[in-house]
Design an enzyme around this catalytic site. Structure first.
Site, PDB file in Angstrom:
ATOM      1  N   LYS A 138      -6.299 -39.475 -67.062  1.00 40.43           N
ATOM      2  CA  LYS A 138      -5.488 -40.686 -67.287  1.00 40.43           C
ATOM      3  C   LYS A 138      -4.445 -40.904 -66.197  1.00 40.43           C
ATOM      4  CE  LYS A 138      -2.074 -38.405 -70.167  1.00 40.43           C
ATOM      5  NZ  LYS A 138      -1.942 -37.643 -71.392  1.00 40.43           N
ATOM      6  N   ARG A 170       5.771 -35.833 -81.596  1.00 41.75           N
ATOM      7  CA  ARG A 170       4.916 -36.971 -81.297  1.00 41.75           C
ATOM      8  C   ARG A 170       3.803 -36.926 -82.329  1.00 41.75           C
ATOM      9  NH1 ARG A 170       2.324 -37.923 -75.399  1.00 41.75           N
ATOM     10  NH2 ARG A 170       0.622 -36.737 -76.340  1.00 41.75           N
TER      11      ARG A 170
HETATM   12  C1  LIG Z   1      -1.822 -36.393 -71.133  1.00 40.82           C
HETATM   13  C2  LIG Z   1      -2.154 -35.377 -72.137  1.00 40.82           C
HETATM   14  C3  LIG Z   1      -2.421 -34.056 -71.732  1.00 40.82           C
HETATM   15  C4  LIG Z   1      -2.351 -33.601 -70.298  1.00 40.82           C
HETATM   16  O1  LIG Z   1      -1.031 -33.442 -69.859  1.00 40.82           O
HETATM   17  P1  LIG Z   1      -0.679 -32.897 -68.405  1.00 40.82           P
HETATM   18  O2  LIG Z   1       0.791 -32.667 -68.465  1.00 40.82           O
HETATM   19  O3  LIG Z   1      -1.041 -33.971 -67.427  1.00 40.82           O
HETATM   20  O4  LIG Z   1      -1.452 -31.652 -68.171  1.00 40.82           O
HETATM   21  C5  LIG Z   1      -2.766 -33.145 -72.723  1.00 40.82           C
HETATM   22  N1  LIG Z   1      -2.827 -33.505 -74.029  1.00 40.82           N
HETATM   23  C6  LIG Z   1      -2.567 -34.762 -74.442  1.00 40.82           C
HETATM   24  C7  LIG Z   1      -2.641 -35.079 -75.893  1.00 40.82           C
HETATM   25  C8  LIG Z   1      -2.221 -35.736 -73.512  1.00 40.82           C
HETATM   26  O5  LIG Z   1      -1.970 -36.988 -73.937  1.00 40.82           O
END
Ligand SMILES: *Cc1c(COP(=O)(O)O)cnc(C)c1O
Length: 366
Positions: A40, A135
């Site tokens: 993402k 969250r």
């Molecule tokens: C974006 C996201 C991640 C990844 O996070 P990073 O800090 O980029 O490694 C993992 N789990 C969820 C639920 C996310 O939304």
């Protein structure tokens, strides 16, 4: 006249991203942990995601369904994971294109079952537990266990693949042996009651990697969902004082063109009110200095203080929607109109620049 080249541009090095992903996948693998590669951060651009898919990661993952749907055309069989809890309105699309999703609402899970039955598909679910970051996720472990048992005994098209948690994103809570240990206890209880192992006990993202590096990760955690560390490798070395060897940081490079160079005072003249975004910036009076204006702005990168200038002596001093202002007084070589300045970046500019319509995407291989 030089051939027309479009600026601003973001150069994305797919070879270096592949190497980063491979490195993180191999390192985590050596500690008994499988990985989902999170796409993402660069808007799931299919060409880039494809490079990550070759690294040995178990899934490609995004919080945005539309990125996975777009990628499906290029990668018809690769396992995809949806990271954001699905909206009721996107369940059919999700069941069609996504193999596994994170969930916390029984109402939604029951509808996933119905869609999966209608489409003749299976869909896997990771139930999320909120360990205090506030969250997503069940706040009560008992409620999560009850949901897990219900899925296991009553649903035919939804598979209980595991449980997981997310830390750091909202509440800035640090992953520890204690909070992830609590996730493992809940996992053990579920495993005992359903009489089988869960596929995944998913212990977070990039911010959980320090626990691996310091050998404090609870043994029950067997899966992570990692974006930032693969894409930029900035947060662990710069904020956490940890680093995985051999990772590139020059994976995403912004290049922008200089449209003005002048000597100007460093303190604005006249009565000061608010800038274009309603903020009251603080200006430091450093006398008259040489500064350059670049044709790229907040509309493209959102946060200028998260850009990292690659030319020695270039210092970012501010930005507005369509302009970036840099101090070039201390540059060894005089910066002139038409020059291109390059910047690496932290997460936020990568997210915005890869989505900006005005920024050309250029893919590099080394
Ligand atoms: C974006 C996201 C991640 C990844 O996070 P990073 O800090 O980029 O490694 C993992 N789990 C969820 C639920 C996310 O939304």
């Amino acid at each position: 006249m030089k051939k027309h080249v479009h600026y601003p541009r973001i150069e994305i090095n797919t070879s270096k991203l592949y190497e980063n992903a491979k490195n993180v996948v191999d390192y985590c693998g050596s500690k008994g942990i499988t990985l989902s590669g999170v796409i993402k951060g660069f808007n799931g651009i299919p060409h880039v995601a494809e490079a990550l898919g070759k690294s040995g990661c178990a899934h490609l993952a995004s919080s945005r369904l539309e990125q996975l749907v777009r990628l499906r055309k290029r990668m018809p069989a690769f396992p995809f994971m949806l990271l954001r809890l699905p909206m009721l309105s996107e369940l059919e699309m999700m069941v069609r294109h996504v193999d596994i999703s994170l969930n916390s609402e029984m109402e939604i899970i029951l509808q996933i079952e119905q869609h999966a039955e209608k489409l003749g598909k299976k869909h896997s679910i990771v139930l999320m537990l909120d360990l205090g970051d506030l969250r997503e996720g069940f706040y009560s472990p008992e409620e999560l266990i009850e949901a897990a048992l219900h899925i296991e005994t009553n649903l035919k098209h939804v598979r209980l693949a595991g449980i997981g948690t997310n830390l750091g994103c909202y509440g800035s809570v640090v992953p520890t042996a204690e909070n992830l240990g609590a996730l493992c206890s809940v996992a053990s209880e579920i495993e005992e009651r359903i009489g089988r192992k869960l596929d995944f006990v998913s212990g977070g993202g990039t911010t959980s990697i320090p626990l691996l590096l310091s050998d404090k990760m609870p043994a029950g955690i067997n899966h992570l969902r990692v974006g930032e560390e693969i894409l930029l490798n900035r947060d662990l070395p710069d904020l956490w004082g940890f680093s995985l060897p051999g990772l590139h940081q020059d994976t995403f490079t912004l290049k922008a063109q200089v449209i003005e160079v002048k000597n100007k005072p460093t303190y604005p003249m006249g009565e000061l009110f608010l800038d274009a975004f309603g903020n009251k910036p603080v200006y430091q009076d450093r006398g008259v200095r040489r500064r350059a204006l670049l044709a790229v702005g907040k509309g493209d990168f959102a946060m200028h203080d998260k850009l990292i200038p690659l030319t020695e002596g270039v210092e970012i001093i501010g930005s507005s929607s369509d302009h970036l202002i840099v101090d070039v007084e201390d540059c060894k070589e005089a910066v002139k109109v038409g020059d291109i300045l390059a910047f690496n970046m932290y997460y936020a500019p990568m997210l915005y620049l890869t989505a900006s319509q005005s920024v050309k995407k250029v893919y590099l291989k080394r």
